[in-house]
Scaffold this motif. Structure first.
Motif, PDB file in Angstrom:
ATOM      1  N   THR A   5      -7.437  10.778   8.758  1.00  0.00           N
ATOM      2  CA  THR A   5      -7.767  10.304   7.410  1.00  0.00           C
ATOM      3  C   THR A   5      -8.093  11.485   6.516  1.00  0.00           C
ATOM      4  O   THR A   5      -8.364  12.577   6.983  1.00  0.00           O
ATOM      5  N   ILE A   6      -8.066  11.241   5.234  1.00  0.00           N
ATOM      6  CA  ILE A   6      -8.496  12.241   4.254  1.00  0.00           C
ATOM      7  C   ILE A   6      -9.479  11.525   3.357  1.00  0.00           C
ATOM      8  O   ILE A   6      -9.105  10.840   2.417  1.00  0.00           O
ATOM      9  N   HIS A  88      -5.190   8.630   1.544  1.00  0.00           N
ATOM     10  CA  HIS A  88      -6.590   8.867   1.206  1.00  0.00           C
ATOM     11  C   HIS A  88      -7.450   7.619   1.354  1.00  0.00           C
ATOM     12  O   HIS A  88      -8.620   7.627   0.969  1.00  0.00           O
ATOM     13  N   ARG A  89      -6.873   6.554   1.874  1.00  0.00           N
ATOM     14  CA  ARG A  89      -7.575   5.283   2.052  1.00  0.00           C
ATOM     15  C   ARG A  89      -8.147   4.741   0.751  1.00  0.00           C
ATOM     16  O   ARG A  89      -9.235   4.163   0.708  1.00  0.00           O
ATOM     17  N   PRO A  97      -3.841  -0.114   9.037  1.00  0.00           N
ATOM     18  CA  PRO A  97      -2.962  -0.531   7.936  1.00  0.00           C
ATOM     19  C   PRO A  97      -2.533   0.636   7.059  1.00  0.00           C
ATOM     20  O   PRO A  97      -1.420   0.638   6.512  1.00  0.00           O
ATOM     21  N   SER A  98      -3.379   1.654   6.930  1.00  0.00           N
ATOM     22  CA  SER A  98      -3.008   2.835   6.150  1.00  0.00           C
ATOM     23  C   SER A  98      -1.835   3.552   6.802  1.00  0.00           C
ATOM     24  O   SER A  98      -0.889   3.979   6.129  1.00  0.00           O
ATOM     25  N   ARG A 103       3.716   5.149   6.884  1.00  0.00           N
ATOM     26  CA  ARG A 103       4.999   5.426   7.544  1.00  0.00           C
ATOM     27  C   ARG A 103       6.143   4.695   6.858  1.00  0.00           C
ATOM     28  O   ARG A 103       7.269   5.212   6.803  1.00  0.00           O
ATOM     29  N   ILE A 104       5.881   3.503   6.356  1.00  0.00           N
ATOM     30  CA  ILE A 104       6.929   2.777   5.631  1.00  0.00           C
ATOM     31  C   ILE A 104       7.299   3.531   4.356  1.00  0.00           C
ATOM     32  O   ILE A 104       8.481   3.738   4.049  1.00  0.00           O
TER      33      ILE A 104
END
Length: 347
Positions: A5-6, A88-89, A97-98, A103-104
């Protein structure tokens, strides 16, 4: 540092300048999620993608396809910006889900590894503009200090000598170069920490195959090559125009700083006038408010503009320079650093 995560640094000294600013920002409600905004933005990007694909198919063998290629470059940039916010959520609170959305958008949408970019961008946020720690100021076709210029060799040395003049032409290759680096990262060439490498490689292959099949199925070979060149070249210029004005030409730390100063002193905000500020915000995905973004990476994009006054006033209170300038001036400062860094090669 991992690629999980960031997010905002949560373990800061209770009495630090950043802790006091963070309390004000939270009290103003600026860290709250904005799901409605991201639903609307995703729908708009999806509609843009559908319109671009429809125009591509309907036009067929037509020189107007080069206009579609230019539109597709903007589309790819907007997808990349949406993936940036997901990373960055700002959109989802949790990793799973992030990662799925990332990736999509990244691997499948624009052919760039989401996991590799997460690893790279996390290191950038941890130490922006810090030579040896920030991958965005590593030497290569461009150098950022005189010491890097003196150490350059071969073709890079020739490019570095004239890098300020060559900067925009080199940007036309930026999109392709990032994809090359992301593929190398997935293959383990540069030590990137990436989860689900096999899945990411598969999605990259699906993107590349689908892209090439679409080009060759709809366009004759010559026009397909022209479409590819315009699309990928303008995509690289667009990416560079989003990210370069935010840090290049700003301070490059050589000693330890507290979190707030490390982020503020290395970042530049890009401001527009009354008529252009909204357009600039959309074009740069809110990253024209780079100071606020680096201080609070998980702050939703629409809140960055609202937090600007609060952050600027706090910096004035504690005597920390807050640098904001127009778009043209930001480019002048960025190119000025490139010229200064390459001076040893022209002496």
């Amino acid at each position: 540092m991992t690629s999980s995560t960031i997010t905002d640094a949560s373990a800061r000294p209770a009495g630090s300048d950043f802790a006091r600013l963070s309390a004000r920002v939270s009290a103003a409600g600026l860290m709250r999620r904005r799901p409605g905004y991201y639903v609307a933005r995703s729908l708009l990007v999806g509609a843009f993608a559908a319109a671009t694909a429809t125009a591509f198919v309907l036009l067929g063998d037509s020189p107007w396809q080069l206009a579609v290629a230019a539109a597709a470059a903007v589309l790819y940039g907007q997808i990349a910006l949406l993936a940036h916010d997901v990373a960055h959520r700002q959109v989802f609170r949790t990793r799973r889900p992030s990662a799925i959305a990332g990736r999509i958008l990244g691997n499948l949408g624009i052919g760039m590894s989401y996991g590799w970019w997460m690893d790279k961008h996390t290191r950038h946020h941890a130490n922006p503009n810090h030579e040896g720690l920030d991958p965005d100021v590593e030497p290569g076709a461009l150098v950022w200090t005189g010491e890097q210029a003196r150490a350059s060799r071969g073709v890079n040395r020739l490019l570095n000598r004239h890098q300020a003049v060559l900067f925009f032409p080199l940007l036309t290759l930026a999109g392709l170069d990032l994809r090359r680096a992301s593929l190398q990262g997935l293959l383990g060439a540069n030590g990137a920490k990436v989860r689900r490498r096999g899945l990411e490689l598969t999605l990259l292959a699906v993107h590349a195959l689908g892209y090439l099949v679409a080009l060759l199925a709809v366009l004759p070979p010559g026009l397909a090559v022209a479409f590819f060149a315009v699309h990928q070249g303008l995509f690289g210029v667009y990416l560079g125009s989003i990210f370069a004005p935010n840090h290049k030409g700003m301070e490059m730390p050589t000693q330890a700083m507290d979190f707030l100063r490390k982020q503020v002193l290395t970042s530049r905000n890009v401001a527009g006038g009354r008529l252009t500020d909204g357009l600039l915000h959309v074009a740069m995905g809110g990253l024209n408010h780079q100071i606020e973004h680096h201080l609070f990476p998980s702050m939703p994009t629409p809140n960055l503009r609202r937090s600007r006054t609060l952050v600027r006033e706090f910096c004035a209170e504690i005597g920390v320079p807050y640098h904001e300038t127009g778009l043209v001036r930001s480019w002048a400062e960025s190119l000025g650093q490139l010229r200064a860094a390459s001076t040893p090669l022209r002496s």
